[in-house]
Each structure stands twice: as C-alpha cells, then as structure tokens.
Scaffold this motif. Sequence first.
Motif, PDB file in Angstrom:
ATOM      1  N   HIS A  57     -18.803 -10.588 -12.645  1.00 20.71           N
ATOM      2  CA  HIS A  57     -18.899 -11.973 -13.102  1.00 20.71           C
ATOM      3  C   HIS A  57     -18.852 -12.044 -14.631  1.00 20.71           C
ATOM      4  O   HIS A  57     -18.250 -12.963 -15.191  1.00 20.71           O
ATOM      5  CB  HIS A  57     -20.161 -12.642 -12.564  1.00 20.71           C
ATOM      6  CG  HIS A  57     -20.012 -13.138 -11.167  1.00 20.71           C
ATOM      7  ND1 HIS A  57     -19.410 -14.331 -10.853  1.00 20.71           N
ATOM      8  CD2 HIS A  57     -20.378 -12.593  -9.989  1.00 20.71           C
ATOM      9  CE1 HIS A  57     -19.413 -14.501  -9.541  1.00 20.71           C
ATOM     10  NE2 HIS A  57     -19.994 -13.459  -8.990  1.00 20.71           N
ATOM     11  N   GLU A  58     -19.462 -11.081 -15.305  1.00 23.27           N
ATOM     12  CA  GLU A  58     -19.398 -11.050 -16.767  1.00 23.27           C
ATOM     13  C   GLU A  58     -17.960 -10.854 -17.241  1.00 23.27           C
ATOM     14  O   GLU A  58     -17.512 -11.503 -18.184  1.00 23.27           O
ATOM     15  CB  GLU A  58     -20.290  -9.942 -17.320  1.00 23.27           C
ATOM     16  CG  GLU A  58     -21.763 -10.239 -17.212  1.00 23.27           C
ATOM     17  CD  GLU A  58     -22.637  -9.076 -17.636  1.00 23.27           C
ATOM     18  OE1 GLU A  58     -22.105  -8.059 -18.132  1.00 23.27           O
ATOM     19  OE2 GLU A  58     -23.862  -9.176 -17.474  1.00 23.27           O
ATOM     20  N   VAL A  63     -12.738 -13.009 -19.322  1.00 20.77           N
ATOM     21  CA  VAL A  63     -11.334 -13.320 -19.050  1.00 20.77           C
ATOM     22  C   VAL A  63     -11.095 -14.822 -19.209  1.00 20.77           C
ATOM     23  O   VAL A  63     -10.109 -15.244 -19.819  1.00 20.77           O
ATOM     24  CB  VAL A  63     -10.923 -12.836 -17.635  1.00 20.77           C
ATOM     25  CG1 VAL A  63      -9.582 -13.417 -17.215  1.00 20.77           C
ATOM     26  CG2 VAL A  63     -10.887 -11.318 -17.592  1.00 20.77           C
ATOM     27  N   THR A  64     -12.011 -15.624 -18.708  1.00 21.62           N
ATOM     28  CA  THR A  64     -11.890 -17.072 -18.819  1.00 21.62           C
ATOM     29  C   THR A  64     -11.898 -17.507 -20.282  1.00 21.62           C
ATOM     30  O   THR A  64     -11.062 -18.318 -20.704  1.00 21.62           O
ATOM     31  CB  THR A  64     -13.033 -17.769 -18.049  1.00 21.62           C
ATOM     32  OG1 THR A  64     -12.962 -17.388 -16.678  1.00 21.62           O
ATOM     33  CG2 THR A  64     -12.944 -19.279 -18.163  1.00 21.62           C
ATOM     34  N   GLN A  65     -12.815 -16.967 -21.055  1.00 24.18           N
ATOM     35  CA  GLN A  65     -12.893 -17.321 -22.470  1.00 24.18           C
ATOM     36  C   GLN A  65     -11.631 -16.912 -23.222  1.00 24.18           C
ATOM     37  O   GLN A  65     -11.093 -17.686 -24.018  1.00 24.18           O
ATOM     38  CB  GLN A  65     -14.119 -16.682 -23.111  1.00 24.18           C
ATOM     39  CG  GLN A  65     -15.417 -17.281 -22.633  1.00 24.18           C
ATOM     40  CD  GLN A  65     -16.623 -16.578 -23.202  1.00 24.18           C
ATOM     41  OE1 GLN A  65     -16.529 -15.820 -24.153  1.00 24.18           O
ATOM     42  NE2 GLN A  65     -17.779 -16.834 -22.617  1.00 24.18           N
ATOM     43  N   LEU A  70      -6.354 -18.335 -25.694  1.00 22.36           N
ATOM     44  CA  LEU A  70      -4.899 -18.145 -25.690  1.00 22.36           C
ATOM     45  C   LEU A  70      -4.173 -19.444 -25.336  1.00 22.36           C
ATOM     46  O   LEU A  70      -3.113 -19.738 -25.892  1.00 22.36           O
ATOM     47  CB  LEU A  70      -4.509 -17.023 -24.725  1.00 22.36           C
ATOM     48  CG  LEU A  70      -4.909 -15.615 -25.158  1.00 22.36           C
ATOM     49  CD1 LEU A  70      -4.603 -14.615 -24.056  1.00 22.36           C
ATOM     50  CD2 LEU A  70      -4.239 -15.224 -26.462  1.00 22.36           C
ATOM     51  N   GLU A  71      -4.770 -20.221 -24.428  1.00 24.22           N
ATOM     52  CA  GLU A  71      -4.163 -21.514 -24.086  1.00 24.22           C
ATOM     53  C   GLU A  71      -4.206 -22.458 -25.288  1.00 24.22           C
ATOM     54  O   GLU A  71      -3.214 -23.119 -25.609  1.00 24.22           O
ATOM     55  CB  GLU A  71      -4.894 -22.141 -22.905  1.00 24.22           C
ATOM     56  CG  GLU A  71      -4.318 -23.501 -22.516  1.00 24.22           C
ATOM     57  CD  GLU A  71      -5.118 -24.210 -21.434  1.00 24.22           C
ATOM     58  OE1 GLU A  71      -4.520 -25.057 -20.773  1.00 24.22           O
ATOM     59  OE2 GLU A  71      -6.315 -23.908 -21.265  1.00 24.22           O
ATOM     60  N   ASP A  77      -0.818 -19.864 -20.303  1.00 26.25           N
ATOM     61  CA  ASP A  77      -1.240 -21.003 -19.505  1.00 26.25           C
ATOM     62  C   ASP A  77      -2.731 -20.889 -19.230  1.00 26.25           C
ATOM     63  O   ASP A  77      -3.278 -19.784 -19.161  1.00 26.25           O
ATOM     64  CB  ASP A  77      -0.494 -21.026 -18.168  1.00 26.25           C
ATOM     65  CG  ASP A  77       0.986 -21.323 -18.351  1.00 26.25           C
ATOM     66  OD1 ASP A  77       1.344 -21.976 -19.354  1.00 26.25           O
ATOM     67  OD2 ASP A  77       1.781 -20.904 -17.497  1.00 26.25           O
ATOM     68  N   GLY A  78      -3.357 -22.025 -19.049  1.00 21.97           N
ATOM     69  CA  GLY A  78      -4.776 -22.032 -18.729  1.00 21.97           C
ATOM     70  C   GLY A  78      -5.015 -21.675 -17.276  1.00 21.97           C
ATOM     71  O   GLY A  78      -4.091 -21.544 -16.473  1.00 21.97           O
TER      72      GLY A  78
END
Length: 118
Positions: A57-58, A63-65, A70-71, A77-78
């Motif tokens: 999860h960390e 990866v999300t951040q 980058l988006e 792409d987001g």
Amino acid sequence: RASGRQRVLPSDLVAGMRAYQAWQRKSMEVQRYGENWAIAQELHWCMEHFLSLDRLHEIEEMVTQIRDVLEELGYADGIPAAKREVMRRRRQEKLGLSGAHAQRWPLAYCDPARDLEV
C-alpha cells in the motif's frame, strides 16, 4: 557477461517494484472475473508470497503521487477515476475507516502539508 562473475541480485527498489507489479496483476486478475478481492484474501496472498500488504500500500501511494506529478507536468496520463475509487475503497477496508473520516483522504494517499490540521 564474464563467465567468472557472480550474478548481481536486484536492488530493494527493483524488488519492491516487482512485488508491486505482481500484486497489481493479481488484483486485476481477480477483478477480471468480476470478483472483489477482500482484504483477508489480499493478506493471504501476501503471506503466501512473503510480502507485506502495508508495504504494498505504501508503494501504491508513492506510485500514485509520482503519477499525479507526471500528469501535472504533462508527461503521463493520470490514474483513471475508476481505479482511484477501487484504491480508495480497498484502503478504507484495510484501515477500517468509515464515512466522513475516510472522505477526508479520497485518494490513496495523504499529503500532510495539505490534509493534516495543525
């Protein structure tokens, strides 16, 4: 490659990335069959593969951040809204959060500079 050299093992970063990718593949595989991968099933899978669900999860949060940045910069792409919703629900289930408190962090991560009251 020289015949006398020992093989170099992957770094922790590469190992973490591969573990994350395997976890994501399993998650997509389960969803492909229209099933919901409950936290208990995720934990069981992690134990079978000697992985930590907390660490996965960390990594997902990182990866999300990174993808968000980058988006914003126009390089990638987001993350689709449907995937963000799956991530949010899975995180809520894992943390046992409910209603209003869970809505405070609608994405898969918390930005302390933005989200925490001082």
